[in-house]
Design an enzyme around this catalytic site. Structure first.
Site, mmCIF file in Angstrom:
data_model
loop_
_atom_site.group_PDB
_atom_site.id
_atom_site.type_symbol
_atom_site.label_atom_id
_atom_site.label_comp_id
_atom_site.label_asym_id
_atom_site.label_seq_id
_atom_site.Cartn_x
_atom_site.Cartn_y
_atom_site.Cartn_z
ATOM 1 N N GLY A 65 8.765 -1.954 -4.807
ATOM 2 C CA GLY A 65 8.762 -3.400 -5.058
ATOM 3 C C GLY A 65 8.131 -4.153 -3.901
ATOM 4 N N GLU B 295 -1.040 1.591 1.786
ATOM 5 C CA GLU B 295 -0.385 0.899 0.670
ATOM 6 C C GLU B 295 -0.853 1.458 -0.671
ATOM 7 O OE1 GLU B 295 1.560 -2.042 1.163
ATOM 8 O OE2 GLU B 295 1.196 -2.403 3.279
#
Lengths: 259, 391
Positions: free
Chosen positions: B242, B368
């Site tokens: 998240g 990421e």
């Protein structure tokens, strides 16, 4: 203490100015508009004065078309409390005097203790509105100030104004008009919260009629704009050094009249 | 070179609200004045301008989309524009803001207790306090579910053991959001304060990319942290994912900023640099590169703008974020290499920002979620078939 800051929206300093189809005006297509940098010093000083005194109100005022709202919004984002937009086609050709008269009319309504503005706008560099405004109001004026200190009961202000080689120090009774020189302070960046908060602040539209004014025909009118002539190409002097130096000296003396 | 004035070939400006434009311009001016002049020396020295962190806080960059706690409560599009402008300066600057906002403040905001929020969010927003995010490990990058770091409850504390690697701002952080598996095998988030016994950091040197950014290793050796430091409201991989979704969204915007910086610079260079008696911008091969870059910028801008609108509407899916991260970073990396090429020999020195961006983007392409992993996330989404899972 109530302070009015008079600002002007001008083309960004990086703009490559082009003359428009009407040679009396520049082509405004694609221009990014900003608050004139000297006016940012004025805004900053007003905000600092308010912060230092712990109370007061700072009102930004500007004259110009609809796009000027963005400049006023920037002033609100920096921290001004509210704004007044002198927005009327009747002012479309306002010269510095008509601008000063319009500002004076709104300032008379607001009755601030102090008016701050930039020493000049960086577009036409007239540098006249501040002094004319003071004249119309009948208030004292100090231009190009580098420092200011309002006394405790807001009755007078001591200013240092820039002169060749030093500072001239004056005491002025308030209300007064001051114009800011670079170096007065370092303007803050509008914070992101300030930008969001600015949306909720008032920008009041004012027409000439609201002030009981009928703008007179401008006393100063632009007749024509001309671009600077292209710089002629440089000249390379060929030949033996001995002769070339002679020719250079001759050219500097006789052609360029530089020595 | 002339001052950067943005790249907007399709009038995308008109799709932004007035406050979105003002926010972008405020950050652009800040980056131009405060950051651009000092970044080359920090890049050379391999340091981050730490003194700018509280200034970024004052500007309102950290946690800018959060409501309350001194945060600005901006739209996702405004936040994206901030990331774009920061990365126009340097990917390291954007990384600092991404980590603080998306990876530290967001999980505390979304998964933390009220006490944790009250204590940390206001000081993280001002930048008085710096945070970092520990998920990746030496042996578990794209596969965080396999993490080895453990948190074992013993009396009034959790005892952490393990190592986290490639942690932006690790050694300067006052608080680390660390993800570890508890005894039942669930992934949980923990707040570990600097100076806790058993917690140490080591900076990673020798980087050729993201040099103006601090990258560290976090080591936990029988590190006891209070039970209250557990993030109570999330468990499982969806916790860290998240957070990454927030940060990846910012990266998709940031990459556009890096590409705009390279394009703007290469365009001006091509117009000024004369070879064979005319500006190199008049050659077809150079024009082809510039147009390719402009084309990619325009597409990337529209992609993230719509992504942001979806995010603001609350309908965005993580797979859509993956597509934008993947596309925009790849475009930025390819475009930066072209810009470097246009600059010729000048392209290899740090007098020009292009090679710095180009090298940074190698990291951005990897972190990421790598380009490949995002490809497979979208691949799984459209086929319904999982390329990672066991056969």
């Amino acid at each position: 203490m109530k302070i009015v800051v008079a600002i002007k929206q001008v083309p960004d300093t990086a703009t490559q100015v082009k003359i428009g189809g009407d040679p009396k005006a520049i082509d405004t297509a694609g221009i990014t508009w900003i608050v004139s940098p000297y006016d940012e010093f004025a805004i900053e000083e007003a905000l600092r004065l308010k912060e230092k005194r712990g109370q007061g109100e700072v009102i930004a005022v500007s004259l110009g078309p609809d796009r000027v709202k963005e400049a006023l919004r920037s002033a609100l984002a920096m921290g001004c409390d509210r704004a007044i937009h002198l927005n009327d086609p009747a002012w479309a050709n306002a010269d510095t005097l008509a601008t000063a008269q319009a500002l004076a009319a709104v300032i008379k309504q607001e009755q601030p203790a102090l008016v701050l503005c930039g020493r000049q706008a960086i577009d036409d560099d007239m540098g006249a509105v501040g002094a004319q405004l003071a004249e119309v109001l009948g208030w004292p004026c100090a231009s190009w100030i580098m420092e200011e200190a309002v006394d405790a009961d807001a009755k007078s202000v001591r200013v240092g104004r820039q002169v060749e080689g030093g500072l001239e120090v004056f005491d002025l009774p308030l209300p007064a008009v001051l114009s800011a020189q670079k170096g007065l302070n370092e303007p803050r960046y509008p914070t992101l919260k300030g930008i969001m908060g600015a949306k909720k602040k008032e920008i009041k539209d004012v027409k000439a009629g609201d002030l009981g004014l009928t703008p007179a025909a401008p006393q100063v009118a632009v007749k024509n704009l001309e671009a600077l002539p292209a710089r002629p190409p440089g000249r390379v002097i060929q030949g033996e050094i001995k002769d070339a130096v002679k020719e250079l000296v001759r050219a500097l003396r006789e052609d360029a009249k530089a020595i | 070179m002339e001052k950067f004035r943005g790249v907007d070939y399709y009038g995308i400006e008109t799709l932004l609200s007035e406050d979105e434009r003002m926010i972008r311009d405020a950050v652009r001016d800040w980056v131009e004045a405060e950051f651009i002049p000092i970044v080359p020396e920090h890049h050379r020295a391999g340091t981050f301008p730490i003194a700018l962190i509280p200034k970024l806080g004052e500007l309102g960059v950290f946690g800018a989309t959060l409501k309350g706690y001194g945060c600005a409560g901006l739209s996702s599009v405004a936040y994206g524009l901030i990331m774009q402008e920061l990365e126009r300066g340097d990917s390291g600057l954007r990384s600092c803001a991404s980590v603080q906002s998306g990876l530290v403040m967001y999980p505390i905001y979304a998964y933390g207790s009220d006490a944790q929020k009250d204590r940390w969010l206001p000081v993280l927003a001002t930048g008085e306090t710096v945070g970092c995010f520990g998920l990746t490990e030496p042996d578990h990058g794209s596969d965080p579910g396999g993490m080895k770091t453990r948190a074992v409850k013993k009396g009034d504390a959790y005892v952490l053991n393990g190592t986290k690697l490639w942690i932006t701002n690790g050694s300067i952080a006052d608080v680390a959001v660390v993800w570890a598996k508890t005894e039942d095998g669930e992934i949980r988030g923990f707040l570990v304060e600097k100076g806790t016994p058993g917690f140490s950091t080591l900076d990673i040197h020798g980087k050729f990319s993201m040099r103006a950014s601090i990258t560290s290793e976090l080591a936990f050796q029988d590190c006891r942290i209070p039970l209250d430091n557990l993030l109570p409201n999330v468990q499982g991989l969806r916790g860290p994912l998240g957070c990454l979704n927030q940060a990846r969204y910012g990266i998709a915007w940031g990459a556009v900023g890096a590409l705009m910086a390279c394009y703007d610079w290469a365009l001006q260079y091509a117009q000024q640099r004369v070879q064979f008696g005319k500006p190199i911008g008049s050659f077809q091969l150079v024009q082809q590169k510039l147009v390719w870059m402009l084309n990619e910028i325009t597409k990337a801008q529209l992609l993230v703008l719509q992504l942001g609108r979806l995010k603001d509407a609350g309908t965005v899916r993580p797979q859509q974020v993956s597509l934008a991260k993947m596309n925009n970073v790849q475009a930025a990396l390819d475009g930066a290499r072209m810009a470097r090429d246009i600059l010729g020999a000048a392209g290899i020195v740090d007098e020009h920002p292009v090679i710095r961006h180009m090298l940074n983007l190698e990291t951005v392409n990897t972190y990421e979620g790598t380009h490949d992993i995002h490809t497979l996330i979208v691949g799984r989404d459209v086929t319904g078939l999982d390329a990672f899972g066991a056969a």
